[in-house]
Design an enzyme around this catalytic site. Structure first.
Site, short mmCIF file in Angstrom:
data_model
loop_
_atom_site.label_atom_id
_atom_site.label_comp_id
_atom_site.label_asym_id
_atom_site.label_seq_id
_atom_site.Cartn_x
_atom_site.Cartn_y
_atom_site.Cartn_z
N GLY A 149 -0.45 4.76 3.88
CA GLY A 149 0.78 4.41 3.18
C GLY A 149 1.52 3.29 3.89
O GLY A 149 1.26 2.98 5.05
N CYS A 150 2.46 2.67 3.17
CA CYS A 150 3.14 1.49 3.71
C CYS A 150 4.09 1.86 4.85
O CYS A 150 4.00 1.29 5.95
CB CYS A 150 3.86 0.75 2.59
SG CYS A 150 4.94 1.78 1.56
#
Length: 335
Positions: free
Chosen positions: A144-145
């Site tokens: 995920g970012c």
């Protein structure tokens, strides 16, 4: 592998933000050809109608048929949808899969290296954490970012078993982090000139962050208290992490620069960085500071590149034995 085209890459979910960024990278990648781009909503339309900046770069049209004559398949679909694609399409095991959703990121321990699903093992694809495992993998769960930005801020400490005090993190992200679907909090008139927090202390990326750091530190991790913010801009993430530490700033700088010396995209900056230095790049910039006994780590990434599609291409490069930076030597917007 030389300069010849050698990798056939298909994209599922090509009309969204991450699919568009992936297309921009792959149409210019020296080792890739793109046989198809799948999108149910845009089937039959030219890719450049959804991604107008690609006019003149590709004549590809979206299709609603998923082809299996590819070497690697990128899944740029929503959370929960990647599992449905794999289950419904009965994909050959010979196809490598890089999933950009959260569907295959979870395992009890990073030591397990993989999540098993549909007779496939999905290796967690953070190169700065387990590059060697990625090179040997068949399937990748792209991080995920926010998880990428926060892990890169803390990995060197965890490797040295030095996350001994609870960690406090605040992070702000652009509107593209919410995806392309319409919502009140991504609408321009709400977002512009506005800021809000959300999912305070319960963001979904905390699971993968803790799993990775637990595995490195090999002991129970203190609390990680994360407050995310929605920012009035389109792309980028800036996180500030801090915790108590007895280390001097010189010791910390040496530790971080040593850890990331062989990782081309994570750079320790001696001066305070700003978001425009990483926008449109696959870089993560880190900056370290000490105030009293607090160690402060600032991390910055482009949420659509190092936080999504750029990291996916980085993982593809590793899977196929290419230079890790192939197709990713990108220029920041700078101003």
């Amino acid at each position: 592998m030389g300069n010849e085209v050698s990798i056939k890459a298909g994209i599922v979910g090509g009309a969204g933000y991450t699919g568009g960024e992936l297309l921009r990278l792959l149409v210019n990648h020296p080792h890739v050809e793109i046989p198809f781009v799948h999108s149910k909503s845009q089937a039959g339309k030219p890719v450049y109608e959804a991604h107008k900046d690609l006019l003149g770069d590709t004549d590809l049209c979206f299709t609603d048929t998923l082809q299996t004559d590819v070497d690697v398949l990128f899944l740029c679909v929503g959370h929960g949808e990647a599992k449905k694609v794999i289950e419904a399409e009965n994909l050959p095991q010979s196809i490598k899969i890089i999933d950009l959703s959260q569907d295959f990121r979870w395992s009890e321990s990073i030591k397990d290296a993989a999540v098993e699903a549909f007779d496939r093992n999905f290796v967690y694809g953070l190169p700065e954490l387990q590059r060697d495992q990625i090179k040997q993998a068949q399937n990748i769960a792209n991080p995920g970012c926010f998880a990428t930005a926060i892990q890169l801020a803390l990995l060197p400490l965890a490797e040295q078993k030095l996350v001994q005090e609870e960690v406090h993190v605040s992070g702000i992200t652009g509107s593209t982090g919410a995806g392309q679907s319409f919502s009140s909090t991504s609408h321009y008139s709400w977002r512009d000139g506005n800021i809000s927090n959300y999912k305070v202390l319960q963001h979904q990326h905390l699971n993968e962050i803790r799993r990775s750091l637990d595995g490195l530190q090999e002991q129970e991790l203190p609390s990680i208290n994360f407050v995310p913010y929605r920012g009035p801009f389109t792309r980028g993430i800036l996180c500030t992490s801090y915790l108590k530490s007895d280390l001097s700033i010189d010791e910390v700088n040496q530790m971080y620069k040593s850890y990331y010396r062989s990782h081309p995209f994570t750079i320790v900056s001696d001066s305070t960085p700003d978001l425009k230095q990483v926008i449109n790049t696959n870089k993560c910039l880190l900056h370290l500071d000490k105030q009293g006994d607090n160690l402060i780590i600032t991390s910055l990434i482009d949420n659509l590149l190092k936080g999504a599609s750029g990291q996916a291409v980085q993982n593809m490069n590793l899977l196929f034995g290419l230079d890790e930076t192939a197709g990713l030597k990108l220029k920041a917007s700078a101003f």
